[in-house]
Design a protein around this motif. Structure first.
Motif, PDB file in Angstrom:
ATOM      1  N   GLY A 103      -2.942  -0.381  -3.347  1.00  0.00           N
ATOM      2  CA  GLY A 103      -1.712   0.288  -3.727  1.00  0.00           C
ATOM      3  C   GLY A 103      -1.173  -0.292  -5.018  1.00  0.00           C
ATOM      4  O   GLY A 103      -1.826  -0.226  -6.052  1.00  0.00           O
ATOM      5  N   TYR A 104       0.003  -0.933  -4.941  1.00  0.00           N
ATOM      6  CA  TYR A 104       0.666  -1.437  -6.142  1.00  0.00           C
ATOM      7  C   TYR A 104       1.280  -2.809  -5.907  1.00  0.00           C
ATOM      8  O   TYR A 104       1.565  -3.195  -4.766  1.00  0.00           O
ATOM      9  CB  TYR A 104       1.749  -0.444  -6.579  1.00  0.00           C
ATOM     10  CG  TYR A 104       1.203   0.907  -6.948  1.00  0.00           C
ATOM     11  CD1 TYR A 104       0.610   1.135  -8.195  1.00  0.00           C
ATOM     12  CD2 TYR A 104       1.262   1.956  -6.047  1.00  0.00           C
ATOM     13  CE1 TYR A 104       0.079   2.365  -8.515  1.00  0.00           C
ATOM     14  CE2 TYR A 104       0.733   3.205  -6.370  1.00  0.00           C
ATOM     15  CZ  TYR A 104       0.146   3.401  -7.589  1.00  0.00           C
ATOM     16  OH  TYR A 104      -0.386   4.615  -7.920  1.00  0.00           O
TER      17      TYR A 104
ATOM     18  N   ASP B 140       0.821  -1.210   0.000  1.00  0.00           N
ATOM     19  CA  ASP B 140       0.000   0.000   0.000  1.00  0.00           C
ATOM     20  C   ASP B 140       0.857   1.262   0.000  1.00  0.00           C
ATOM     21  O   ASP B 140       2.058   1.246   0.269  1.00  0.00           O
ATOM     22  CB  ASP B 140      -1.015   0.003   1.145  1.00  0.00           C
ATOM     23  CG  ASP B 140      -0.378   0.004   2.522  1.00  0.00           C
ATOM     24  OD1 ASP B 140       0.660   0.648   2.705  1.00  0.00           O
ATOM     25  OD2 ASP B 140      -0.930  -0.650   3.422  1.00  0.00           O
ATOM     26  N   ARG B 141       0.213   2.382  -0.323  1.00  0.00           N
ATOM     27  CA  ARG B 141       0.928   3.656  -0.458  1.00  0.00           C
ATOM     28  C   ARG B 141       1.571   4.090   0.850  1.00  0.00           C
ATOM     29  O   ARG B 141       2.667   4.629   0.865  1.00  0.00           O
ATOM     30  CB  ARG B 141      -0.044   4.733  -0.956  1.00  0.00           C
ATOM     31  CG  ARG B 141      -0.517   4.523  -2.389  1.00  0.00           C
ATOM     32  CD  ARG B 141      -1.579   5.552  -2.772  1.00  0.00           C
ATOM     33  NE  ARG B 141      -1.985   5.410  -4.151  1.00  0.00           N
ATOM     34  CZ  ARG B 141      -2.904   4.550  -4.580  1.00  0.00           C
ATOM     35  NH1 ARG B 141      -3.481   3.717  -3.696  1.00  0.00           N
ATOM     36  NH2 ARG B 141      -3.241   4.487  -5.852  1.00  0.00           N
TER      37      ARG B 141
ATOM     38  N   HIS C 252       1.602  -3.035 -11.320  1.00  0.00           N
ATOM     39  CA  HIS C 252       0.139  -3.074 -11.468  1.00  0.00           C
ATOM     40  C   HIS C 252      -0.539  -2.384 -10.292  1.00  0.00           C
ATOM     41  O   HIS C 252      -0.082  -2.476  -9.143  1.00  0.00           O
ATOM     42  CB  HIS C 252      -0.329  -4.528 -11.555  1.00  0.00           C
ATOM     43  CG  HIS C 252       0.345  -5.307 -12.633  1.00  0.00           C
ATOM     44  ND1 HIS C 252       0.041  -5.171 -13.966  1.00  0.00           N
ATOM     45  CD2 HIS C 252       1.352  -6.226 -12.572  1.00  0.00           C
ATOM     46  CE1 HIS C 252       0.798  -5.976 -14.691  1.00  0.00           C
ATOM     47  NE2 HIS C 252       1.619  -6.627 -13.860  1.00  0.00           N
ATOM     48  N   THR C 253      -1.634  -1.711 -10.580  1.00  0.00           N
ATOM     49  CA  THR C 253      -2.429  -1.069  -9.534  1.00  0.00           C
ATOM     50  C   THR C 253      -3.330  -2.103  -8.869  1.00  0.00           C
ATOM     51  O   THR C 253      -3.985  -2.884  -9.558  1.00  0.00           O
ATOM     52  CB  THR C 253      -3.300   0.057 -10.117  1.00  0.00           C
ATOM     53  OG1 THR C 253      -2.442   1.036 -10.713  1.00  0.00           O
ATOM     54  CG2 THR C 253      -4.135   0.722  -9.025  1.00  0.00           C
TER      55      THR C 253
ATOM     56  N   ARG D 262      -6.506  -2.198  -6.770  1.00  0.00           N
ATOM     57  CA  ARG D 262      -7.586  -1.282  -6.428  1.00  0.00           C
ATOM     58  C   ARG D 262      -7.873  -1.284  -4.919  1.00  0.00           C
ATOM     59  O   ARG D 262      -8.013  -2.334  -4.307  1.00  0.00           O
ATOM     60  CB  ARG D 262      -8.862  -1.658  -7.188  1.00  0.00           C
ATOM     61  CG  ARG D 262      -9.973  -0.616  -7.092  1.00  0.00           C
ATOM     62  CD  ARG D 262     -11.164  -1.019  -7.945  1.00  0.00           C
ATOM     63  NE  ARG D 262     -10.789  -1.111  -9.356  1.00  0.00           N
ATOM     64  CZ  ARG D 262     -10.719  -0.074 -10.201  1.00  0.00           C
ATOM     65  NH1 ARG D 262     -10.991   1.140  -9.738  1.00  0.00           N
ATOM     66  NH2 ARG D 262     -10.397  -0.265 -11.455  1.00  0.00           N
TER      67      ARG D 262
ATOM     68  N   ILE E  91       5.522   6.278  -9.026  1.00  0.00           N
ATOM     69  CA  ILE E  91       5.082   5.091  -9.780  1.00  0.00           C
ATOM     70  C   ILE E  91       4.869   5.444 -11.246  1.00  0.00           C
ATOM     71  O   ILE E  91       5.252   4.680 -12.150  1.00  0.00           O
ATOM     72  CB  ILE E  91       3.791   4.509  -9.169  1.00  0.00           C
ATOM     73  CG1 ILE E  91       4.056   3.925  -7.777  1.00  0.00           C
ATOM     74  CG2 ILE E  91       3.197   3.450 -10.097  1.00  0.00           C
ATOM     75  CD1 ILE E  91       4.950   2.712  -7.749  1.00  0.00           C
ATOM     76  N   LYS E  92       4.265   6.596 -11.498  1.00  0.00           N
ATOM     77  CA  LYS E  92       4.037   7.022 -12.886  1.00  0.00           C
ATOM     78  C   LYS E  92       5.359   7.167 -13.629  1.00  0.00           C
ATOM     79  O   LYS E  92       5.504   6.732 -14.775  1.00  0.00           O
ATOM     80  CB  LYS E  92       3.273   8.345 -12.895  1.00  0.00           C
ATOM     81  CG  LYS E  92       2.932   8.851 -14.291  1.00  0.00           C
ATOM     82  CD  LYS E  92       2.115  10.136 -14.226  1.00  0.00           C
ATOM     83  CE  LYS E  92       1.783  10.638 -15.627  1.00  0.00           C
ATOM     84  NZ  LYS E  92       0.977  11.893 -15.572  1.00  0.00           N
TER      85      LYS E  92
ATOM     86  N   ARG F 189       6.844   3.643 -14.267  1.00  0.00           N
ATOM     87  CA  ARG F 189       6.166   2.944 -15.366  1.00  0.00           C
ATOM     88  C   ARG F 189       6.662   3.444 -16.718  1.00  0.00           C
ATOM     89  O   ARG F 189       6.871   2.661 -17.648  1.00  0.00           O
ATOM     90  CB  ARG F 189       4.650   3.135 -15.240  1.00  0.00           C
ATOM     91  CG  ARG F 189       4.011   2.241 -14.201  1.00  0.00           C
ATOM     92  CD  ARG F 189       2.566   2.594 -13.985  1.00  0.00           C
ATOM     93  NE  ARG F 189       1.859   1.544 -13.250  1.00  0.00           N
ATOM     94  CZ  ARG F 189       0.707   1.727 -12.631  1.00  0.00           C
ATOM     95  NH1 ARG F 189       0.120   2.927 -12.643  1.00  0.00           N
ATOM     96  NH2 ARG F 189       0.135   0.719 -11.995  1.00  0.00           N
TER      97      ARG F 189
ATOM     98  N   ASP G  97       2.202   8.010  -6.020  1.00  0.00           N
ATOM     99  CA  ASP G  97       1.652   7.888  -7.371  1.00  0.00           C
ATOM    100  C   ASP G  97       2.532   8.590  -8.398  1.00  0.00           C
ATOM    101  O   ASP G  97       2.678   8.124  -9.535  1.00  0.00           O
ATOM    102  CB  ASP G  97       0.237   8.473  -7.415  1.00  0.00           C
ATOM    103  CG  ASP G  97      -0.734   7.718  -6.530  1.00  0.00           C
ATOM    104  OD1 ASP G  97      -0.462   6.546  -6.217  1.00  0.00           O
ATOM    105  OD2 ASP G  97      -1.762   8.302  -6.135  1.00  0.00           O
TER     106      ASP G  97
ATOM    107  N   GLU H  43       3.900  -3.712 -19.086  1.00  0.00           N
ATOM    108  CA  GLU H  43       3.858  -3.144 -17.741  1.00  0.00           C
ATOM    109  C   GLU H  43       4.139  -4.183 -16.659  1.00  0.00           C
ATOM    110  O   GLU H  43       3.618  -5.289 -16.685  1.00  0.00           O
ATOM    111  CB  GLU H  43       2.487  -2.509 -17.515  1.00  0.00           C
ATOM    112  CG  GLU H  43       2.387  -1.682 -16.256  1.00  0.00           C
ATOM    113  CD  GLU H  43       1.085  -0.896 -16.218  1.00  0.00           C
ATOM    114  OE1 GLU H  43       0.209  -1.269 -15.400  1.00  0.00           O
ATOM    115  OE2 GLU H  43       0.932   0.060 -16.994  1.00  0.00           O
TER     116      GLU H  43
END
Length: 221
Positions: free
Chosen positions: A215-216, A167-168, A209-210, A212, A195-196, A199, A192, A206
């Motif tokens: 987190g990631y 998680d974040r 992965h997110t 939902r 992470i952007k 990526r 975020d 990729e």
């Protein structure tokens, strides 16, 4: 962990180590450090010798007698040969006299972390992604990538937990101090933002992965 009662020095050294991608805890005295050491594992400790509650070499020597093996670097203004010898005889692995270069200190800390038996593996791999932690190099399908210290730290954390949801809040706690390293505006999450960027630099297919609501996750392409 940095144990130093001079606040300006403690903050400056912690900021530089964090900028280099290390997870850093701080303490101003032996008692505070002792509480943290009984709860957490560390790859390296930096102890100022003369602290408000005593000379750190006595504490380190006592812990060594109990089988404690984490590498220790002593900082001190005491530059006599006898003082340096005492530092090593009481369990120190390295010794740096004040005033010192912060760059030299961080290089010595990095070396001790690599030597530490509690450290992460020197090379992490997942799919076609390889991270050499000692050389601080990341390759995707053999191609060398250029990452910032923060991007490297976040990717290292995800790689060490490949296929697990992270998680974040966990990434924020372990990968940077947002007070010292602001990465985004007030309406965006700094995790975020990193992470952007990761990526984009990792290209397709990729790997990050997110998850939902969580987190990631570093998964398969």
């Amino acid at each position: 962990m940095i144990v130093e009662d001079d606040e300006n020095l403690r903050v400056a050294v912690a900021a530089k180590l964090r900028a280099d991608g290390l997870d850093v805890e701080v303490a101003r005295d032996i008692a505070t450090a002792d509480r943290a050491l009984r709860e957490l594992d560390f790859d390296c400790l930096v102890f100022d010798r003369m602290l408000p509650d005593g000379d750190a070499i006595g504490y380190v020597h006592a812990r060594r007698q109990q089988g404690w093996s984490v590498p220790v670097l002593f900082l001190t203004a005491r530059d006599a040969l006898a003082d340096r010898v005492a530092g090593f005889e009481h369990g120190g692995d390295d010794y740096l006299v004040k005033p010192f270069s912060v760059a030299e200190l961080t290089a010595r800390v990095a070396n001790l972390c690599r030597r530490s038996g509690t450290g992460r593996p020197s090379v992490l791999r997942h799919s076609d992604l390889t991270m050499d932690c000692a050389r601080r190099e990341v390759r995707r399908a053999g191609v060398l990538l250029t990452l910032s210290a923060r991007e490297f730290s976040v990717l290292e954390y995800l790689l060490a937990r490949a296929e697990q949801a992270v998680d974040r809040a966990e990434l924020t706690e372990h990968c940077w101090d947002s007070r010292l390293d602001p990465l985004s505006g007030p309406r965006s999450n700094p995790v975020d933002v990193v992470i952007k960027r990761l990526r984009r630099k990792l290209h397709e297919p990729e790997l990050i992965h997110t998850v939902r609501g969580r987190g990631y996750r570093l998964g398969s392409a």
